[in-house]
Write an enzyme that holds these catalytic residues in place. Structure first.
Site, PDB file in Angstrom:
ATOM      1  N   LYS A  98      27.453  -2.567  17.500  1.00 65.22           N
ATOM      2  CA  LYS A  98      26.045  -2.238  17.267  1.00 65.22           C
ATOM      3  C   LYS A  98      25.090  -3.382  17.581  1.00 65.22           C
ATOM      4  O   LYS A  98      23.876  -3.178  17.614  1.00 65.22           O
ATOM      5  CB  LYS A  98      25.837  -1.814  15.817  1.00 65.22           C
ATOM      6  CG  LYS A  98      26.673  -0.619  15.391  1.00 65.22           C
ATOM      7  CD  LYS A  98      26.493  -0.334  13.915  1.00 65.22           C
ATOM      8  CE  LYS A  98      27.461   0.744  13.458  1.00 65.22           C
ATOM      9  NZ  LYS A  98      28.861   0.309  13.498  1.00 65.22           N
ATOM     10  N   ALA A 130      29.634   7.737  14.371  1.00 64.28           N
ATOM     11  CA  ALA A 130      30.941   7.923  15.021  1.00 64.28           C
ATOM     12  C   ALA A 130      30.878   8.952  16.143  1.00 64.28           C
ATOM     13  O   ALA A 130      31.816   9.688  16.401  1.00 64.28           O
ATOM     14  CB  ALA A 130      32.001   8.328  13.988  1.00 64.28           C
ATOM     15  N   GLY A 183      40.555   2.535   6.716  1.00 60.21           N
ATOM     16  CA  GLY A 183      39.849   2.079   7.903  1.00 60.21           C
ATOM     17  C   GLY A 183      38.476   2.695   8.058  1.00 60.21           C
ATOM     18  O   GLY A 183      37.907   2.689   9.150  1.00 60.21           O
ATOM     19  N   LYS A 201      21.792   1.045  12.727  1.00 62.63           N
ATOM     20  CA  LYS A 201      21.827   2.399  13.273  1.00 62.63           C
ATOM     21  C   LYS A 201      20.422   3.003  13.342  1.00 62.63           C
ATOM     22  O   LYS A 201      20.084   3.704  14.303  1.00 62.63           O
ATOM     23  CB  LYS A 201      22.745   3.274  12.432  1.00 62.63           C
ATOM     24  CG  LYS A 201      24.210   2.860  12.488  1.00 62.63           C
ATOM     25  CD  LYS A 201      25.047   3.683  11.514  1.00 62.63           C
ATOM     26  CE  LYS A 201      26.497   3.229  11.512  1.00 62.63           C
ATOM     27  NZ  LYS A 201      27.319   3.984  10.543  1.00 62.63           N
ATOM     28  N   GLY A 310      35.536   7.409  10.219  1.00 60.98           N
ATOM     29  CA  GLY A 310      36.966   7.293  10.500  1.00 60.98           C
ATOM     30  C   GLY A 310      37.251   6.684  11.853  1.00 60.98           C
ATOM     31  O   GLY A 310      36.461   6.794  12.800  1.00 60.98           O
TER      32      GLY A 310
END
Length: 332
Positions: A98, A130, A183, A201, A310
């Protein structure tokens, strides 16, 4: 007399994938998605801090007639600072990192100028949700001349995963540990709890709407309420909850963007109580949900929803960008 001149067949381009970062996301992509690459693309090298990617690595692939595609699967600001040089050496970039997308405006514009000058690609769908296509939705509205008015959503997949399961009386530290083990959080969960990841974001999405702001100007609630992430965090969070929202039974960490008529942007994110009829209340722990309001129909937001947390979802988004980068050349 009919001409016997033969048409030359089009030579399909070849691609060299240079993977920077072989941690959780990188390992997941290499194991589960790299085997699905088309025959025209091959992973030629992997890199980390002990074996950094060099311009010579990129130029070597170009000398072999391959198009270099760098995958930045790190969370490193130092790595992102290499983008202008990589682009100048002839590489396209797919990023899950990012930092460049949320960098100060001067560096962000330097990257964009390098892309324009060298006619390269930079794809970064995995940096928000994601791969849930909220940046793409905002960009498409903006490019179509439909001004974006505001954007709202659960920008943190990790905090959504945690708070869709949390109920008063639960131990926040236990859910945080489970998310880290799966994770879902960053390696240091304070990155997620602190809200800095959400701020990045928000800035990435804001730039797709033609907006900009300084990260330090975003109003971001930090949930790093204690020096440790065990019982001390649980006690501090319970104190905050009972003091601020004593009757709430469910929470969601919601980010918001809005610009006024002077293009002054307000960016914020906070943990908020949600009622049972809220769209955020019904989400599965791994789902992300966004709404985009535009000038064309300001009363009816555009909903955008999908798997937002995820390793596999993030790696899958990276892979979609890889295929899109390859397709850009194959379809020309």
């Amino acid at each position: 007399m009919r001409s016997s001149v033969k048409r030359q067949s089009k030579t399909e381009p070849k691609f060299a994938l240079l993977v920077v970062g072989v941690g959780q996301v990188g390992s997941c992509w290499l194991e589960n998605f790299a085997p699905q690459l088309p025959a025209s693309a091959v992973v030629t090298s992997t890199h980390n801090s002990r074996n950094p990617l060099t311009l010579a690595d990129i130029e070597q692939q170009r000398s072999k007639g391959r198009i270099p595609l760098v995958l930045d699967l790190t969370a490193s600001e130092a790595v992102s600072r290499c983008y202008p040089d990589w682009i100048g050496a002839g590489a396209d970039i797919v990023s899950a990192n990012k930092y460049a997308g949320a960098a100060p405006s001067e560096f962000y514009q330097e990257v964009k100028a390098a892309l324009e000058k060298h006619q390269r690609q930079w794809l970064y769908a995995a940096t928000v949700g994601a791969g849930v296509p909220v940046p793409q939705t905002v960009r498409e509205c903006y490019e179509a001349g439909d001004s974006v008015l505001r954007v709202e959503g659960n920008f943190s997949g990790s905090l959504t995963w945690i708070f869709q399961q949390y109920r008063p009386g639960d131990k926040l530290s236990e859910l945080l540990r489970k998310a880290r083990d799966a994770g879902i959080t960053e390696p240091d969960p304070r990155t997620d709890l602190g809200g800095r990841d959400v701020a990045k974001k928000l800035l990435i999405v804001a730039r797709e709407a033609g907006w900009d702001f300084a990260l330090e100007d975003a109003e971001i609630q930090s949930l790093v309420l204690a020096s440790s992430l065990d019982d001390e965090l649980d006690a501090a969070f319970d104190h905050w909850r009972l003091t601020t929202y004593p009757d709430a039974t469910q929470f969601c960490y919601i980010g918001r963007l809005q610009a006024d008529e002077h293009q002054q942007v307000k960016a914020s994110a906070a943990l908020e109580p949600v009622s049972s009829d809220s769209p955020y209340a019904q989400l599965a722990p791994e789902r992300a949900y966004f709404r985009v309001w535009t000038a064309r129909d300001p009363d009816t937001p555009i909903p955008v929803e999908g798997v937002g947390a995820g390793l596999e979802a993030t790696a899958g988004s990276v892979h979609q960008d890889v295929l899109a980068a390859i397709g850009h050349y194959s379809n020309r």
